[in-house]
Design a protein around this motif. Structure first.
Motif, PDB file in Angstrom:
ATOM      1  N   GLY A  55       0.742  -1.256   0.101  1.00 26.04           N
ATOM      2  CA  GLY A  55       0.094  -0.062  -0.209  1.00 26.04           C
ATOM      3  C   GLY A  55       0.823   1.424  -0.088  1.00 26.04           C
ATOM      4  N   LEU A  56       0.375   2.266  -0.517  1.00 24.87           N
ATOM      5  CA  LEU A  56       0.826   3.687  -0.736  1.00 24.87           C
ATOM      6  C   LEU A  56       0.051   4.657  -0.509  1.00 24.87           C
ATOM      7  CD1 LEU A  56       3.801   4.978  -1.688  1.00 24.87           C
ATOM      8  CD2 LEU A  56       2.552   4.961  -4.044  1.00 24.87           C
ATOM      9  N   ALA A  57       0.467   5.706   0.305  1.00 21.97           N
ATOM     10  CA  ALA A  57      -0.398   6.742   0.539  1.00 21.97           C
ATOM     11  C   ALA A  57       0.516   8.147   0.739  1.00 21.97           C
ATOM     12  CB  ALA A  57      -1.346   6.739   1.914  1.00 21.97           C
ATOM     13  N   ARG A  58      -0.126   9.384   0.511  1.00 20.32           N
ATOM     14  CA  ARG A  58       0.322  10.460   0.745  1.00 20.32           C
ATOM     15  C   ARG A  58      -0.277  11.563   1.544  1.00 20.32           C
ATOM     16  NH1 ARG A  58       0.404  15.749  -1.920  1.00 20.32           N
ATOM     17  NH2 ARG A  58       2.385  16.504  -2.684  1.00 20.32           N
ATOM     18  N   THR A  59       0.504  12.343   2.294  1.00 21.71           N
ATOM     19  CA  THR A  59       0.076  13.258   3.201  1.00 21.71           C
ATOM     20  C   THR A  59       0.229  14.738   2.572  1.00 21.71           C
ATOM     21  OG1 THR A  59       2.058  13.353   4.402  1.00 21.71           O
ATOM     22  CG2 THR A  59       0.218  12.056   5.187  1.00 21.71           C
ATOM     23  N   PRO A  60      -0.631  15.620   2.850  1.00 23.49           N
ATOM     24  CA  PRO A  60      -0.550  17.077   2.203  1.00 23.49           C
ATOM     25  C   PRO A  60       0.846  17.669   2.266  1.00 23.49           C
ATOM     26  CG  PRO A  60      -2.604  16.987   3.616  1.00 23.49           C
ATOM     27  CD  PRO A  60      -1.834  15.576   3.850  1.00 23.49           C
ATOM     28  N   ASP A  61       1.612  17.199   2.996  1.00 17.34           N
ATOM     29  CA  ASP A  61       3.115  17.937   3.149  1.00 17.34           C
ATOM     30  C   ASP A  61       3.946  17.353   1.922  1.00 17.34           C
ATOM     31  OD1 ASP A  61       3.316  15.365   4.127  1.00 17.34           O
ATOM     32  OD2 ASP A  61       4.526  16.138   6.014  1.00 17.34           O
ATOM     33  N   GLY A  62       3.438  16.134   1.274  1.00 18.45           N
ATOM     34  CA  GLY A  62       4.057  15.660   0.189  1.00 18.45           C
ATOM     35  C   GLY A  62       4.943  14.443   0.760  1.00 18.45           C
ATOM     36  N   ALA A  63       4.893  13.892   1.778  1.00 12.23           N
ATOM     37  CA  ALA A  63       5.417  12.799   2.164  1.00 12.23           C
ATOM     38  C   ALA A  63       4.692  11.651   2.000  1.00 12.23           C
ATOM     39  CB  ALA A  63       5.611  12.755   3.823  1.00 12.23           C
ATOM     40  N   LEU A  64       5.499  10.489   1.360  1.00  8.84           N
ATOM     41  CA  LEU A  64       4.863   9.243   0.903  1.00  8.84           C
ATOM     42  C   LEU A  64       5.004   8.138   2.047  1.00  8.84           C
ATOM     43  CD1 LEU A  64       6.221   8.930  -2.836  1.00  8.84           C
ATOM     44  CD2 LEU A  64       4.131   9.613  -1.780  1.00  8.84           C
ATOM     45  N   ALA A  97       4.749  -9.262  12.605  1.00  9.05           N
ATOM     46  CA  ALA A  97       5.553 -10.125  11.551  1.00  9.05           C
ATOM     47  C   ALA A  97       4.736 -11.143  11.024  1.00  9.05           C
ATOM     48  CB  ALA A  97       6.787 -10.658  12.355  1.00  9.05           C
ATOM     49  N   ASN A  98       3.510 -11.616  11.727  1.00  8.97           N
ATOM     50  CA  ASN A  98       2.955 -12.816  11.269  1.00  8.97           C
ATOM     51  C   ASN A  98       1.638 -12.189  10.504  1.00  8.97           C
ATOM     52  OD1 ASN A  98       1.503 -11.563  13.357  1.00  8.97           O
ATOM     53  ND2 ASN A  98       0.639 -13.625  14.153  1.00  8.97           N
ATOM     54  N   GLY A  99       1.613 -11.158  10.126  1.00 10.59           N
ATOM     55  CA  GLY A  99       0.504 -10.687   9.315  1.00 10.59           C
ATOM     56  C   GLY A  99       1.023 -10.248   7.897  1.00 10.59           C
ATOM     57  N   LEU A 100       0.257  -9.663   6.941  1.00  8.43           N
ATOM     58  CA  LEU A 100       0.540  -9.057   5.756  1.00  8.43           C
ATOM     59  C   LEU A 100      -0.145  -7.750   5.359  1.00  8.43           C
ATOM     60  CD1 LEU A 100       1.988 -10.400   3.218  1.00  8.43           C
ATOM     61  CD2 LEU A 100      -0.318 -10.821   2.333  1.00  8.43           C
ATOM     62  N   PRO A 101       0.394  -6.756   6.018  1.00  8.88           N
ATOM     63  CA  PRO A 101      -0.257  -5.388   5.780  1.00  8.88           C
ATOM     64  C   PRO A 101      -0.095  -5.197   4.173  1.00  8.88           C
ATOM     65  CG  PRO A 101       2.048  -5.131   6.630  1.00  8.88           C
ATOM     66  CD  PRO A 101       1.651  -6.691   6.572  1.00  8.88           C
ATOM     67  N   ASN A 102      -1.396  -4.708   3.625  1.00  3.40           N
ATOM     68  CA  ASN A 102      -1.466  -4.490   2.505  1.00  3.40           C
ATOM     69  C   ASN A 102      -2.043  -3.190   1.826  1.00  3.40           C
ATOM     70  OD1 ASN A 102      -2.162  -5.292  -0.342  1.00  3.40           O
ATOM     71  ND2 ASN A 102      -2.938  -7.551   0.265  1.00  3.40           N
ATOM     72  N   GLY A 103      -3.400  -3.065   2.147  1.00  2.00           N
ATOM     73  CA  GLY A 103      -4.059  -1.580   1.638  1.00  2.00           C
ATOM     74  C   GLY A 103      -3.686  -0.683   2.763  1.00  2.00           C
ATOM     75  N   LEU A 104      -3.503   0.571   2.132  1.00  2.00           N
ATOM     76  CA  LEU A 104      -3.251   1.945   3.166  1.00  2.00           C
ATOM     77  C   LEU A 104      -4.287   2.904   2.481  1.00  2.00           C
ATOM     78  CD1 LEU A 104      -1.369   3.246   5.141  1.00  2.00           C
ATOM     79  CD2 LEU A 104       0.181   3.700   3.190  1.00  2.00           C
ATOM     80  N   ALA A 105      -4.609   3.762   3.654  1.00  4.82           N
ATOM     81  CA  ALA A 105      -5.499   4.840   3.572  1.00  4.82           C
ATOM     82  C   ALA A 105      -5.272   5.867   4.496  1.00  4.82           C
ATOM     83  CB  ALA A 105      -6.763   4.710   3.453  1.00  4.82           C
ATOM     84  N   PHE A 106      -5.182   7.257   4.122  1.00  2.00           N
ATOM     85  CA  PHE A 106      -4.769   8.037   4.989  1.00  2.00           C
ATOM     86  C   PHE A 106      -6.288   8.915   5.256  1.00  2.00           C
ATOM     87  CE2 PHE A 106      -3.959  12.814   5.943  1.00  2.00           C
ATOM     88  CZ  PHE A 106      -3.385  12.561   7.064  1.00  2.00           C
ATOM     89  N   ASP A 107      -6.504   9.286   6.463  1.00  3.12           N
ATOM     90  CA  ASP A 107      -7.838  10.007   6.864  1.00  3.12           C
ATOM     91  C   ASP A 107      -7.625  11.355   7.572  1.00  3.12           C
ATOM     92  OD1 ASP A 107     -10.481  10.969   7.445  1.00  3.12           O
ATOM     93  OD2 ASP A 107     -10.597   9.661   9.452  1.00  3.12           O
TER      94      ASP A 107
END
Length: 325
Positions: free
Chosen positions: A108-117, A149-159
């Protein structure tokens, strides 16, 4: 080529120039309303692990994405050229213990208003699995939150409303919440609607109209989870079913209308507010196992990872048709 399929999960101010305006169109395919003029704007190198997993559009119209097996964050500029922004550190064991896939997965990939990824990284190791931040102008990402570590982080969303990230875990059937500045990850929801049924559960994620929307690949569903005023998870509602192989998705800007990538079926579908879906893009448009969708004004971008086709990982561009607007 990996023997298993993985993928994960926006837009900013209108750009003066987009990839779609400078690329040469391929022959017409099957694109149907609400998209048109589909064509490939960039091709990637499968031998280098350049299977695009998740994508977002920068304010200037360039497209950022994660390369799933290369451990990289890349940018396709407005002329179609690919630039590597950062490479995440390799796990000492090569990621062989990463749940579900057996290799280090950049998702997963997200961006915040300051331009950080911000990027999700799963390695099966405690020292690397988690949420990583890449500051503007920097080439070395830093982990700001550890995840199991036993999980699989996949989707990412910023609120922005709750100033937090929401992270789907495809193996543990959990949505994690992490403060925008990083820190401790909290299990925000473990609803049954997030669970895996044999392979991958909760996958793509988007914040829309005060709710977190999540795709579940195994269950073939899109689920809406309200974000309360106290930022707690409300009761989940299944908004769409019958979506075999659904990966990540995006809202078109017309109510709750969604464009969703169906990986193995090799198509993008339009999901209306009533939950019914129709195919709008398929292999004849150049799709090669699409993994996500990014919508930016009237531009639609679809990265294809070629996990199963093993032929041509690429980035497709199309235009939104907005009748009546």
């Amino acid at each position: 080529m990996k023997n298993k399929i993985m993928r994960a999960v926006l837009a900013a101010a209108a750009a003066s120039l987009s990839l779609g305006t400078v690329a040469t169109a391929t022959p017409a395919g099957a694109a149907t309303e609400p998209v048109s003029r589909a064509h490939i704007v960039a091709h990637f190198d499968l031998a280098k692990g350049q299977s695009p997993e998740n994508a977002l559009v920068e304010p200037n119209g360039s497209v950022d994405m994660t390369f799933a097996t290369a451990r990289q964050v890349a940018r396709v500029d407005r002329h179609g050229a690919t630039h590597i922004l950062a490479t995440l550190p390799a796990p000492s064991d090569g990621g062989v213990h990463t749940p579900g896939v057996g290799y280090a997965l950049t998702a997963g990939l997200a961006r915040t208003p300051d331009g950080a990824l911000y990027v999700l990284y799963a390695t099966g190791t405690k020292d690397l699995t988690g949420l990583w931040r890449l500051k503007p102008g920097h080439k070395t990402p830093e982990r700001i939150a550890a995840l199991p570590a036993n999980g699989l982080p996949n989707g990412l969303a910023f609120d922005p409303r709750s100033n937090a990230f929401y992270i789907t875990d495809s193996v543990l059937g959990t949505v994690w919440s992490v403060p925008a500045h990083g820190g401790h990850a909290t299990a925000w929801s473990t609803a049954p609607e997030l669970a895996a049924h044999g392979f991958v559960g909760a996958n793509g994620a988007r914040v829309h109209n005060n709710a977190l929307w999540v795709a579940n690949l195994d269950q073939g569903t899109v689920v809406r989870i309200p974000i309360g005023n106290d930022h707690r998870a409300g009761r989940p509602t299944v908004k769409a079913t019958g979506l075999q192989g659904i990966d990540d998705f995006a809202f078109t800007g017309r109510g709750n209308e969604i464009l969703a990538a169906l990986n193995q079926p090799n198509k993008v579908v339009r999901i209306k507010d009533d939950g019914k879906n129709t195919t709008v893009l398929n292999a004849s448009d150049g799709l090669q196992n699409p993994t996500s969708v990014a919508v930016h004004s009237k531009d639609v971008y679809v990265p294809s990872a070629a996990y199963a086709t093993a032929t041509d990982p690429n980035l497709l561009h199309a235009r939104l048709v907005r009748h009546g607007h």
